[in-house]
Design a protein around this motif. Structure first.
Motif, mmCIF file in Angstrom:
data_model
loop_
_atom_site.group_PDB
_atom_site.id
_atom_site.type_symbol
_atom_site.label_atom_id
_atom_site.label_comp_id
_atom_site.label_asym_id
_atom_site.label_seq_id
_atom_site.Cartn_x
_atom_site.Cartn_y
_atom_site.Cartn_z
ATOM 1 N N ILE A 186 1.619 5.216 7.220
ATOM 2 C CA ILE A 186 3.028 4.223 6.894
ATOM 3 C C ILE A 186 3.752 5.404 6.813
ATOM 4 N N SER A 187 4.845 5.574 7.669
ATOM 5 C CA SER A 187 5.840 6.597 7.541
ATOM 6 C C SER A 187 6.811 6.324 6.560
ATOM 7 N N SER A 188 7.351 5.301 6.161
ATOM 8 C CA SER A 188 8.270 5.056 5.399
ATOM 9 C C SER A 188 8.179 3.577 4.564
ATOM 10 N N ASP A 189 8.667 3.478 3.287
ATOM 11 C CA ASP A 189 8.803 2.315 2.599
ATOM 12 C C ASP A 189 7.184 1.672 2.420
ATOM 13 N N ALA A 190 6.479 2.216 2.291
ATOM 14 C CA ALA A 190 5.056 2.018 1.867
ATOM 15 C C ALA A 190 4.954 1.029 0.800
ATOM 16 N N PHE A 191 4.129 -0.444 1.140
ATOM 17 C CA PHE A 191 4.111 -1.224 0.191
ATOM 18 C C PHE A 191 5.664 -1.561 -0.492
ATOM 19 N N GLY A 192 6.507 -1.630 0.283
ATOM 20 C CA GLY A 192 7.752 -2.098 -0.171
ATOM 21 C C GLY A 192 8.575 -1.019 -0.953
ATOM 22 N N TYR A 193 7.897 0.035 -1.273
ATOM 23 C CA TYR A 193 8.541 0.893 -2.185
ATOM 24 C C TYR A 193 9.103 1.941 -1.248
ATOM 25 N N GLU A 194 10.476 2.174 -1.574
ATOM 26 C CA GLU A 194 11.226 2.948 -0.534
ATOM 27 C C GLU A 194 10.785 4.381 -0.774
ATOM 28 N N SER A 195 10.669 4.979 -1.849
ATOM 29 C CA SER A 195 10.189 6.279 -2.211
ATOM 30 C C SER A 195 8.967 6.727 -1.683
ATOM 31 N N LEU A 196 8.186 5.740 -1.346
ATOM 32 C CA LEU A 196 6.659 5.946 -0.991
ATOM 33 C C LEU A 196 6.649 6.127 0.535
ATOM 34 N N ASP A 197 6.547 7.421 1.225
ATOM 35 C CA ASP A 197 6.588 7.791 2.584
ATOM 36 C C ASP A 197 5.391 8.568 2.907
ATOM 37 N N LYS A 198 4.811 8.418 4.151
ATOM 38 C CA LYS A 198 3.972 9.538 4.543
ATOM 39 C C LYS A 198 2.598 8.931 3.865
ATOM 40 N N VAL A 199 1.981 7.646 3.906
ATOM 41 C CA VAL A 199 1.021 7.373 3.125
ATOM 42 C C VAL A 199 -0.183 6.803 3.981
ATOM 43 N N TYR A 200 -1.296 7.538 3.859
ATOM 44 C CA TYR A 200 -2.381 7.151 4.689
ATOM 45 C C TYR A 200 -3.143 6.190 3.911
ATOM 46 N N THR A 201 -3.694 5.111 4.697
ATOM 47 C CA THR A 201 -3.961 3.982 4.103
ATOM 48 C C THR A 201 -5.619 3.588 4.872
ATOM 49 N N ALA A 202 -6.376 3.072 4.060
ATOM 50 C CA ALA A 202 -7.699 2.690 4.686
ATOM 51 C C ALA A 202 -8.281 1.323 4.255
ATOM 52 N N GLU A 203 -8.977 0.433 5.043
ATOM 53 C CA GLU A 203 -9.488 -0.848 4.350
ATOM 54 C C GLU A 203 -10.722 -0.587 3.976
ATOM 55 N N TYR A 204 -11.448 -1.173 2.981
ATOM 56 C CA TYR A 204 -12.822 -1.166 2.450
ATOM 57 C C TYR A 204 -13.222 -2.741 2.203
ATOM 58 N N GLU A 205 -14.392 -2.823 2.478
ATOM 59 C CA GLU A 205 -14.924 -4.153 2.128
ATOM 60 C C GLU A 205 -15.977 -3.886 1.194
ATOM 61 N N LEU A 206 -15.816 -4.349 -0.158
ATOM 62 C CA LEU A 206 -16.758 -4.076 -1.352
ATOM 63 C C LEU A 206 -17.185 -5.638 -1.598
ATOM 64 N N ASP A 207 -18.514 -5.912 -1.644
ATOM 65 C CA ASP A 207 -19.085 -6.769 -2.117
ATOM 66 C C ASP A 207 -18.474 -8.163 -1.610
ATOM 67 N N GLY A 208 -17.812 -7.995 -0.206
ATOM 68 C CA GLY A 208 -17.537 -9.299 0.499
ATOM 69 C C GLY A 208 -16.299 -9.607 0.627
ATOM 70 N N THR A 209 -15.319 -8.478 -0.328
ATOM 71 C CA THR A 209 -14.013 -8.672 -0.415
ATOM 72 C C THR A 209 -13.081 -7.408 0.077
ATOM 73 N N GLY A 210 -12.090 -7.811 0.448
ATOM 74 C CA GLY A 210 -11.404 -6.682 0.958
ATOM 75 C C GLY A 210 -10.260 -5.724 -0.044
ATOM 76 N N LEU A 211 -10.338 -4.531 0.050
ATOM 77 C CA LEU A 211 -9.383 -3.906 -0.721
ATOM 78 C C LEU A 211 -8.857 -2.558 -0.064
ATOM 79 N N MET A 212 -7.983 -1.786 -0.352
ATOM 80 C CA MET A 212 -7.111 -0.673 0.420
ATOM 81 C C MET A 212 -7.277 0.350 -0.506
ATOM 82 N N ALA A 213 -7.644 1.511 0.151
ATOM 83 C CA ALA A 213 -7.412 2.762 -0.579
ATOM 84 C C ALA A 213 -6.294 3.682 0.215
ATOM 85 N N TYR A 214 -5.366 4.499 -0.364
ATOM 86 C CA TYR A 214 -4.493 5.074 -0.136
ATOM 87 C C TYR A 214 -4.152 6.492 -0.535
#
Lengths: 338, 330
Positions: A223-251
């Motif tokens: 995500i180049s800019s405005d990651a997660f709706g926060y304008e100061s958060l840029d250049k964020v790498y994200t990845a999706e995970y699935e643990l115990d059948g539910t999803g969550l994100m690491a970044y």
């Protein structure tokens, strides 16, 4: 003593009157024009798009983008170049996505299949200045049902289109129909572009920082800019995970200094709290990590060296802790930071 | 010293009189300059510079009506929706001159649903003529390469085959226009000339995701009437959409949600971006149409600020259920 010359010829008088008349006409014109001036009225050319001019200006043509074209394909329209100031003329509201990611230039052109008169293909070649920017727009638009390809490390196809990153270029090849007959010309066009365009391979080494266990395939994004709706958060790498059948994100996001990372982690936590999050005191496995509950999900934010990182959208604290430990360990192991 | 008889010698009085005259002329020139000088610069307010406005195209006495028809065949759902609202004669009278404002923003194939589907343009044209319309014109300002946009989307051919006249944007068709009470649409070039002498305006738009505004539907469709460097409005996208709805009070809007673009809008590019939502919305209230259209994108009107802003401006209702819409299925 002042003297006056009495010798004024009729010719001189006539010339003077003519000059004065011209000056009066000019002055009157200026006054009228000033009163009619309206800054909102653009010159006639500007009422239409700048792209219309673009299409007439030295087109990139097939030669610059695909020379030589694969057999069976011929230009349908001239190529067009779009730059930062007129990208929206071509892609309208999506321009912001590219501009915020470092867009430099777009070359687009349509081709026709000479064996099928009703079939045409449009190629969009976005020069994103570097491979990370190209990967950012690629990952932001990745289609869930895309079938991975091996033409470049980051590439996939859908029923009517190919999408890939080649060096600093993000490329879309879109056909006018979804059928078997579009596959070959699209593949040939992509192969020809890759073969004829020298560029450094876009190696996104940051992908190595994500733990592999439970990682959802092809889910890593930038995500180049405005990651997660926060304008100061840029250049964020994200990845999706699935643990115990539910999803969550690491970044994670690498900042310039350790202090920058700490400040960003703190301000992001405050941002969450300001938007209804609850800061929770809990025994966390990482020093100075912070846990926030927001919208019935849990986030853990931490820093390691110049990395600001975390997990989000976990439905339980245990899930969040489980993934955050893996992420912390992986960053510690791979990043080489002390 | 020689005295040349052709040279008249000025005495002191004459010199002073002439000097005074010259001074008066200089003072007058300076006063004129000061009088013409406008320290504030040109006044951009609407009231002073643009006396052009779009007439109210809504149908007097008809009120807010809405129909929602579910089905895969967009032509059939359109027909049924119009029928459920009293038939095309409710909206089009003998001799009406109709303008269909379509979305032809991109030169992309119709299957990608980035533009108004040609099949419903042809159908609407036929319906209008069937009701006695004197003329039907189809227009939009796609900015980039209008001819390619109209041709490659199939819109031009469909419209012409049905007997409609396709008007491509040209510089001379634009006029500067100000929307009263508007903040952004003030002395802005608008595709005005095709609307001259038009008696009914029908907006026809697909349901799409939009990277900036969250959605592009009936109200956003009027964006295609703007000329000039309209991309600056993306910085205040919700306000411009509200003001577009202030600018055009249509006779009818048709929102095609047969295939909705769920992601990567407004251009899309892949069939993967689409979802078969099988819904046709026809309404006289464009705010209500968009409020329902939002649900097709798995959003509510609260997710799309321009809907609430348009409602607050008195342009329609976001509570589409209050219109008691006809809900039918094929």
């Amino acid at each position: 003593m002042i003297r006056e010359n009495k010798h004024i010829s009729s010719r001189q008088t006539f010339s003077s009157l003519a000059i004065l008349t011209i000056l009066i006409i000019i002055g009157t014109g200026v006054i009228i024009a000033q009163y009619r001036y309206n800054p909102a009225l653009l010159p006639k050319d500007a009422l239409l798009s700048t792209a219309a001019k673009t299409s007439r200006s030295s087109p990139p043509s097939a030669e610059k983008s695909f020379l030589p074209l694969p057999q069976g394909l011929a230009p349908l329209t001239v190529g067009e170049i779009f730059e930062t100031q007129n990208l929206s003329d071509k892609i309208n509201g999506k321009a912001e996505l590219y501009l915020s990611a470092g867009f430099a230039r777009l070359v687009s052109q349509r081709f026709k299949d000479e064996r099928a008169s009703d079939l045409w293909i449009e190629a969009f070649i976005y020069d994103m200045a570097n491979g990370h920017n190209a990967f950012s727009v690629f990952s932001a638009q990745r289609r869930d049902d895309g079938i991975p390809l091996d033409i470049t490390p980051h590439s996939y196809r859908t029923p009517n289109a190919l999408f890939f990153v080649h060096g600093s270029y993000y490329v879309e090849i879109i056909a006018s129909e979804a059928s078997e007959r579009v596959v070959q010309p699209m593949n040939l066009l992509a192969a020809r572009f890759i073969r004829n365009t020298r560029t450094e391979t876009a190696a996104i080494n940051e992908m190595e920082l994500f733990p592999q266990q439970d990682l959802v395939a092809d889910s890593i994004g930038l995500i180049s800019s405005d990651a997660f709706g926060y304008e100061s958060l840029d250049k964020v790498y994200t990845a999706e995970y699935e643990l115990d059948g539910t999803g969550l994100m690491a970044y994670f996001s690498r900042r310039l200094t350790v202090d920058d990372a700490k400040k960003l982690a703190g301000s992001y936590r405050n941002f969450l709290v300001n938007f209804g999050g609850q800061s929770i005191e809990s025994q966390l496995p990482i020093k100075n990590a912070q846990l926030v509950e927001i919208l019935d999900t849990y986030e853990i934010i931490f820093c390691y060296g110049a990395y600001m990182a975390g997990v989000r959208e976990a439905v339980t604290i245990d899930q969040a802790k489980k993934l955050v430990i893996r992420l912390y360990d992986r960053i510690k192991e791979v990043s080489g930071e002390p | 010293m020689n005295h040349d008889p052709s040279i008249k010698v000025l005495n002191r009085r004459q010199f002073l009189v002439r000097s005074a005259k010259a001074g008066a002329a200089i003072a007058a020139a300076c006063a004129a300059g000061f009088w013409f000088h406008d320290a504030k610069g040109p006044d951009r307010s609407a009231e002073h510079h643009s006396d052009i406005h779009l007439p109210d195209f809504s149908i007097e006495g008809l009120g807010a009506k809405m129909s929602i028809v579910r089905g895969q065949d967009r032509v059939a759902t359109l027909r049924l929706a119009i029928k459920s609202m009293g038939g095309i004669e409710t909206f089009i009278k003998n001799g009406d001159r109709v303008l269909l404002k379509v979305n032809a923003a991109f030169a992309s194939p119709a299957m990608l649903s980035a533009t108004t589907h040609p099949a419903i343009i042809a159908e609407m044209t036929a319906l209008c003529y069937g009701a006695g319309a004197a003329s039907v014109v189809v227009t939009d300002n796609p900015i980039n390469d209008p001819a390619s946009c109209f041709n490659l989307t199939g819109i031009a051919e469909a419209a012409r085959r049905a007997g409609a006249k396709v008007i491509l944007p040209r510089a001379e068709l634009f006029k500067s226009l100000t929307v009263p009470q508007a903040k952004l649409i003030r002395n802005r070039p608008v595709l005005y000339q095709p609307l001259v002498d038009i008696t009914k305006v029908i907006g026809m738009a697909p349901v799409k995701d939009h990277h900036r505004s969250g959605a592009s539907m009936a109200m956003k469709n009027w964006y295609g009437l703007l000329g000039g460097r309209r991309n600056i409005f993306h910085q205040d996208i919700n306000t411009i959409i509200k003001e577009l709805a202030m600018m055009v009070n249509p006779s009818l809007v048709i929102l095609d949600g047969t295939m909705s673009m769920m992601t990567n809008g407004p251009t899309g590019g892949s069939l993967s971006d689409l979802k078969q939502t099988n819904t046709m919305i026809v309404a006289t209230d464009q705010v209500a149409a968009d409020a329902f259209g939002a649900t097709l994108l798995d959003k509510t009107f609260n997710d799309l600020p321009f809907i609430g802003m348009a409602e607050a401006a008195g342009l329609g209702t976001a509570d589409y259920r209050s219109l008691d819409p006809a809900e039918l299925s094929l």
